[in-house]
Design a protein around this motif. Structure first.
Motif, PDB file in Angstrom:
ATOM      1  N   LEU A 126     -34.621  21.794  20.244  1.00 15.19           N
ATOM      2  CA  LEU A 126     -34.350  23.233  20.321  1.00 15.19           C
ATOM      3  C   LEU A 126     -33.051  23.609  21.037  1.00 15.19           C
ATOM      4  O   LEU A 126     -32.552  24.722  20.835  1.00 15.19           O
ATOM      5  CB  LEU A 126     -35.531  23.949  21.004  1.00 15.19           C
ATOM      6  N   ALA A 127     -32.522  22.751  21.878  1.00 11.36           N
ATOM      7  CA  ALA A 127     -31.294  23.120  22.605  1.00 11.36           C
ATOM      8  C   ALA A 127     -30.094  23.030  21.665  1.00 11.36           C
ATOM      9  O   ALA A 127     -30.106  22.274  20.691  1.00 11.36           O
ATOM     10  CB  ALA A 127     -31.097  22.191  23.798  1.00 11.36           C
ATOM     11  N   ARG A 128     -29.054  23.812  21.990  1.00 12.89           N
ATOM     12  CA  ARG A 128     -27.816  23.701  21.206  1.00 12.89           C
ATOM     13  C   ARG A 128     -27.241  22.292  21.388  1.00 12.89           C
ATOM     14  O   ARG A 128     -27.270  21.745  22.501  1.00 12.89           O
ATOM     15  CB  ARG A 128     -26.800  24.751  21.677  1.00 12.89           C
ATOM     16  N   PRO A 129     -26.705  21.719  20.322  1.00  7.58           N
ATOM     17  CA  PRO A 129     -26.217  20.332  20.428  1.00  7.58           C
ATOM     18  C   PRO A 129     -25.136  20.173  21.491  1.00  7.58           C
ATOM     19  O   PRO A 129     -25.050  19.134  22.138  1.00  7.58           O
ATOM     20  CB  PRO A 129     -25.644  20.043  19.030  1.00  7.58           C
ATOM     21  N   GLU A 130     -24.323  21.232  21.700  1.00 12.96           N
ATOM     22  CA  GLU A 130     -23.199  21.086  22.637  1.00 12.96           C
ATOM     23  C   GLU A 130     -23.561  21.532  24.052  1.00 12.96           C
ATOM     24  O   GLU A 130     -22.671  21.752  24.882  1.00 12.96           O
ATOM     25  CB  GLU A 130     -21.977  21.869  22.120  1.00 12.96           C
ATOM     26  N   ALA A 131     -24.849  21.632  24.372  1.00 12.15           N
ATOM     27  CA  ALA A 131     -25.274  22.060  25.718  1.00 12.15           C
ATOM     28  C   ALA A 131     -24.626  21.183  26.781  1.00 12.15           C
ATOM     29  O   ALA A 131     -24.633  19.956  26.670  1.00 12.15           O
ATOM     30  CB  ALA A 131     -26.794  22.000  25.824  1.00 12.15           C
ATOM     31  N   LYS A 132     -24.079  21.816  27.831  1.00  9.94           N
ATOM     32  CA  LYS A 132     -23.327  21.070  28.848  1.00  9.94           C
ATOM     33  C   LYS A 132     -23.904  21.236  30.250  1.00  9.94           C
ATOM     34  O   LYS A 132     -23.738  20.385  31.115  1.00  9.94           O
ATOM     35  CB  LYS A 132     -21.863  21.576  28.890  1.00  9.94           C
ATOM     36  N   ILE A 133     -24.568  22.388  30.512  1.00 13.68           N
ATOM     37  CA  ILE A 133     -25.037  22.643  31.887  1.00 13.68           C
ATOM     38  C   ILE A 133     -26.556  22.738  31.883  1.00 13.68           C
ATOM     39  O   ILE A 133     -27.147  23.532  31.134  1.00 13.68           O
ATOM     40  CB  ILE A 133     -24.397  23.920  32.458  1.00 13.68           C
ATOM     41  N   LEU A 134     -27.168  21.887  32.710  1.00 17.95           N
ATOM     42  CA  LEU A 134     -28.627  21.848  32.811  1.00 17.95           C
ATOM     43  C   LEU A 134     -29.052  22.559  34.091  1.00 17.95           C
ATOM     44  O   LEU A 134     -28.588  22.208  35.181  1.00 17.95           O
ATOM     45  CB  LEU A 134     -29.105  20.384  32.843  1.00 17.95           C
ATOM     46  N   GLY A 216     -28.468  32.000  23.830  1.00 15.63           N
ATOM     47  CA  GLY A 216     -28.255  30.619  23.382  1.00 15.63           C
ATOM     48  C   GLY A 216     -28.925  29.569  24.242  1.00 15.63           C
ATOM     49  O   GLY A 216     -28.906  28.377  23.926  1.00 15.63           O
ATOM     50  N   THR A 217     -29.528  30.018  25.349  1.00 19.21           N
ATOM     51  CA  THR A 217     -30.151  29.053  26.280  1.00 19.21           C
ATOM     52  C   THR A 217     -31.487  28.549  25.731  1.00 19.21           C
ATOM     53  O   THR A 217     -32.217  29.298  25.078  1.00 19.21           O
ATOM     54  CB  THR A 217     -30.395  29.745  27.647  1.00 19.21           C
ATOM     55  N   HIS A 218     -31.777  27.297  26.013  1.00 22.29           N
ATOM     56  CA  HIS A 218     -33.131  26.780  25.771  1.00 22.29           C
ATOM     57  C   HIS A 218     -33.820  26.628  27.123  1.00 22.29           C
ATOM     58  O   HIS A 218     -33.256  26.043  28.050  1.00 22.29           O
ATOM     59  CB  HIS A 218     -33.109  25.425  25.048  1.00 22.29           C
ATOM     60  N   LEU A 237     -40.079  36.134  27.368  1.00 22.63           N
ATOM     61  CA  LEU A 237     -40.738  35.595  26.169  1.00 22.63           C
ATOM     62  C   LEU A 237     -40.548  36.543  24.982  1.00 22.63           C
ATOM     63  O   LEU A 237     -40.456  36.098  23.837  1.00 22.63           O
ATOM     64  CB  LEU A 237     -42.238  35.324  26.409  1.00 22.63           C
ATOM     65  N   ALA A 238     -40.476  37.850  25.275  1.00 28.97           N
ATOM     66  CA  ALA A 238     -40.264  38.815  24.189  1.00 28.97           C
ATOM     67  C   ALA A 238     -38.837  38.701  23.637  1.00 28.97           C
ATOM     68  O   ALA A 238     -38.585  38.963  22.457  1.00 28.97           O
ATOM     69  CB  ALA A 238     -40.538  40.224  24.696  1.00 28.97           C
ATOM     70  N   LYS A 239     -37.881  38.270  24.495  1.00 34.19           N
ATOM     71  CA  LYS A 239     -36.482  38.118  24.053  1.00 34.19           C
ATOM     72  C   LYS A 239     -36.253  36.796  23.332  1.00 34.19           C
ATOM     73  O   LYS A 239     -35.230  36.597  22.692  1.00 34.19           O
ATOM     74  CB  LYS A 239     -35.549  38.119  25.279  1.00 34.19           C
ATOM     75  N   ALA A 240     -37.199  35.845  23.533  1.00 34.73           N
ATOM     76  CA  ALA A 240     -36.986  34.466  23.065  1.00 34.73           C
ATOM     77  C   ALA A 240     -37.800  34.167  21.813  1.00 34.73           C
ATOM     78  O   ALA A 240     -38.751  34.875  21.480  1.00 34.73           O
ATOM     79  CB  ALA A 240     -37.398  33.497  24.173  1.00 34.73           C
ATOM     80  N   THR A 241     -37.416  33.080  21.136  1.00 33.74           N
ATOM     81  CA  THR A 241     -38.299  32.496  20.125  1.00 33.74           C
ATOM     82  C   THR A 241     -39.143  31.476  20.873  1.00 33.74           C
ATOM     83  O   THR A 241     -38.608  30.564  21.510  1.00 33.74           O
ATOM     84  CB  THR A 241     -37.480  31.811  19.014  1.00 33.74           C
ATOM     85  N   VAL A 242     -40.469  31.671  20.823  1.00 39.79           N
ATOM     86  CA  VAL A 242     -41.345  30.918  21.722  1.00 39.79           C
ATOM     87  C   VAL A 242     -42.058  29.787  20.985  1.00 39.79           C
ATOM     88  O   VAL A 242     -42.660  29.995  19.913  1.00 39.79           O
ATOM     89  CB  VAL A 242     -42.387  31.848  22.395  1.00 39.79           C
ATOM     90  N   PHE A 243     -41.973  28.607  21.577  1.00 40.34           N
ATOM     91  CA  PHE A 243     -42.640  27.406  21.068  1.00 40.34           C
ATOM     92  C   PHE A 243     -43.590  26.907  22.152  1.00 40.34           C
ATOM     93  O   PHE A 243     -43.432  27.226  23.326  1.00 40.34           O
ATOM     94  CB  PHE A 243     -41.608  26.328  20.719  1.00 40.34           C
ATOM     95  N   CYS A 244     -44.553  26.109  21.754  1.00 45.02           N
ATOM     96  CA  CYS A 244     -45.498  25.588  22.746  1.00 45.02           C
ATOM     97  C   CYS A 244     -45.985  24.222  22.273  1.00 45.02           C
ATOM     98  O   CYS A 244     -45.714  23.808  21.139  1.00 45.02           O
ATOM     99  CB  CYS A 244     -46.674  26.554  22.915  1.00 45.02           C
ATOM    100  N   ASP A 245     -46.718  23.537  23.177  1.00 46.80           N
ATOM    101  CA  ASP A 245     -47.340  22.291  22.730  1.00 46.80           C
ATOM    102  C   ASP A 245     -48.562  22.618  21.884  1.00 46.80           C
ATOM    103  O   ASP A 245     -48.722  22.115  20.783  1.00 46.80           O
ATOM    104  CB  ASP A 245     -47.659  21.355  23.916  1.00 46.80           C
ATOM    105  N   THR A 291     -34.333  30.073  23.027  1.00 45.63           N
ATOM    106  CA  THR A 291     -35.582  29.385  22.663  1.00 45.63           C
ATOM    107  C   THR A 291     -36.320  29.049  23.948  1.00 45.63           C
ATOM    108  O   THR A 291     -35.699  28.739  24.973  1.00 45.63           O
ATOM    109  CB  THR A 291     -35.307  28.103  21.850  1.00 45.63           C
ATOM    110  N   LEU A 292     -37.647  29.137  23.902  1.00 46.17           N
ATOM    111  CA  LEU A 292     -38.457  28.871  25.102  1.00 46.17           C
ATOM    112  C   LEU A 292     -39.637  27.997  24.702  1.00 46.17           C
ATOM    113  O   LEU A 292     -40.349  28.318  23.744  1.00 46.17           O
ATOM    114  CB  LEU A 292     -38.932  30.197  25.701  1.00 46.17           C
TER     115      LEU A 292
END
Ligand code: NAD
Length: 324
Positions: A126-134, A216-218, A237-245, A291-292
């Motif tokens: 789900l994270a952007r491929p070019e993510a640089k800061i964790l 753009g944050t995951h 969560l309302a601002k995000a696309t929400v995923f779960c296990d 994404t969350l």
């Protein structure tokens, strides 16, 4: 092994038998199987004990070739009274074809690696491929495992971290230093810099607010695994696309319990990460989407990882084989 043997893998042997890679693969595969309807978790039992202020419970499930449960919980006085760690758990595996007990596996280190694997799986998909800061929120026992696993998923150039108890942050910084990634303590608004944020605290009130998160944050929310716990503002969560296990756990005891309770999202807004792994859900579809992942921790993660450990331990002779 035969139907007349029980394999025991003691807690002390697990660290040498289980790699982060093996835990990651087992967790990714079992999330995918859950989403295909081939694996399911049983309702969680969690009960207060009459002594020691302890909480004890069972997380069980069934998947192709795997049946069992993790039994365990939290004994808050273990460390001070007995020099034992407070979280204690053991996994029991059974033969799904016969019901015969197959294995008993120490569950403490396994839990740490399978929880770290879950947030890492979400970052991979789900994270952007070019993510640089964790960004890390939390600096306790589990945070170190989450950090190591997360750093393997992207070419991160910096770790920024916040913890309610700042004196714990240097311990997390040591892990980053060992891996060779710069580490900086920040205040919560400083999290706007992060491309990926992992939350892993035992908080009962939100700390990460919606305006601390950039487009753009995951975000992998991993600390909320009980009714009442909360790490992030519900409106996030309302601002995000929400995923779960697993949807059933997410809505009852995960981060989504609060957003759903407040009427900000509905159960239909949640998608299982397994669907993304299987390619039946597109996952992230734009660079500015938040994404969350609501990672509540399901029993099948434990069983899948324990099963991998037993295979290795039996093959290399580490398992103690007991006739039954
Ligand atoms: P820990 O006790 O070692 O660390 C607790 C962390 O939470 C520390 O960073 C501490 O500073 C912080 N904290 C404590 N009280 C807080 C508060 N009121 N507000 C904000 N932060 C607070 O615990 P751990 O083993 O690192 O576990 C952290 C959390 O992760 C727990 O809630 C645990 O139940 C949960 N957990 C979840 C899973 C899962 O699968 N999702 C698996 C294991 C643990």
């Amino acid at each position: 092994m035969t139907a007349h043997e029980l394999a025991i893998v003691p807690e002390g042997a697990i660290a040498d038998l289980l790699t982060r890679e093996a835990a990651f693969t087992a967790v990714e595969n079992v999330f995918a199987a859950m989403s295909r309807g081939e694996a399911r978790n049983f309702p969680v039992v969690r009960e207060a004990m009459p002594t020691e202020d302890a909480l004890y419970g069972f997380k069980g499930g069934v998947a192709p070739g795997v049946l069992g449960l993790k039994a365990g919980g939290y004994w808050p006085h273990n460390l001070e009274k007995r020099e034992l760690i407070n979280h204690q758990s053991t996994v029991f595996l059974f033969d799904p074809d016969t019901g015969r007990v197959k294995a008993m596996v120490g569950g403490n280190y396994l839990t740490a690696l399978r929880t770290a694997a879950a947030s890492a799986v979400s970052i991979k998909h789900l994270a952007r491929p070019e993510a640089k800061i964790l960004g890390m929120i939390g600096a306790g026992h589990q945070a170190k495992f989450q950090l190591r696993a997360a750093l393997e998923q992207r070419s991160f150039e910096k770790v920024i971290a916040w913890n309610l108890h700042p004196e714990m942050l240097p311990g997390l910084g040591e892990v980053a230093a060992e891996i060779g990634v710069p580490f900086e303590a920040v205040d919560l608004p400083g999290m706007v810099e992060a491309d990926v944020i992992v939350t892993i605290t035992s908080s009962f009130a939100p700390t990460l607010m919606a305006d601390h998160v950039s487009p753009g944050t995951h975000i992998a929310c991993m600390g909320t695994d009980t009714i009442g716990k909360q790490e992030v503002e519900a409106s996030l969560l309302a601002k995000a696309t929400v995923f779960c296990d697993e949807v059933a756990q997410s809505v009852t005891l995960g981060e989504a319990q609060h957003a759903i309770g407040a009427g900000l999202i509905s159960e239909a807004d949640l998608s299982e990460i397994g669907a993304v792994i299987n390619g039946t859900h597109p996952g992230r579809t734009s660079d500015d989407q938040i994404t969350l992942f609501d990672g509540t921790g399901v029993g099948l993660q434990d069983l899948a990882v324990a099963s991998t450990i037993v295979d290795v331990a039996v093959a290399n002779g580490t398992a103690i084989m007991v006739p039954i």
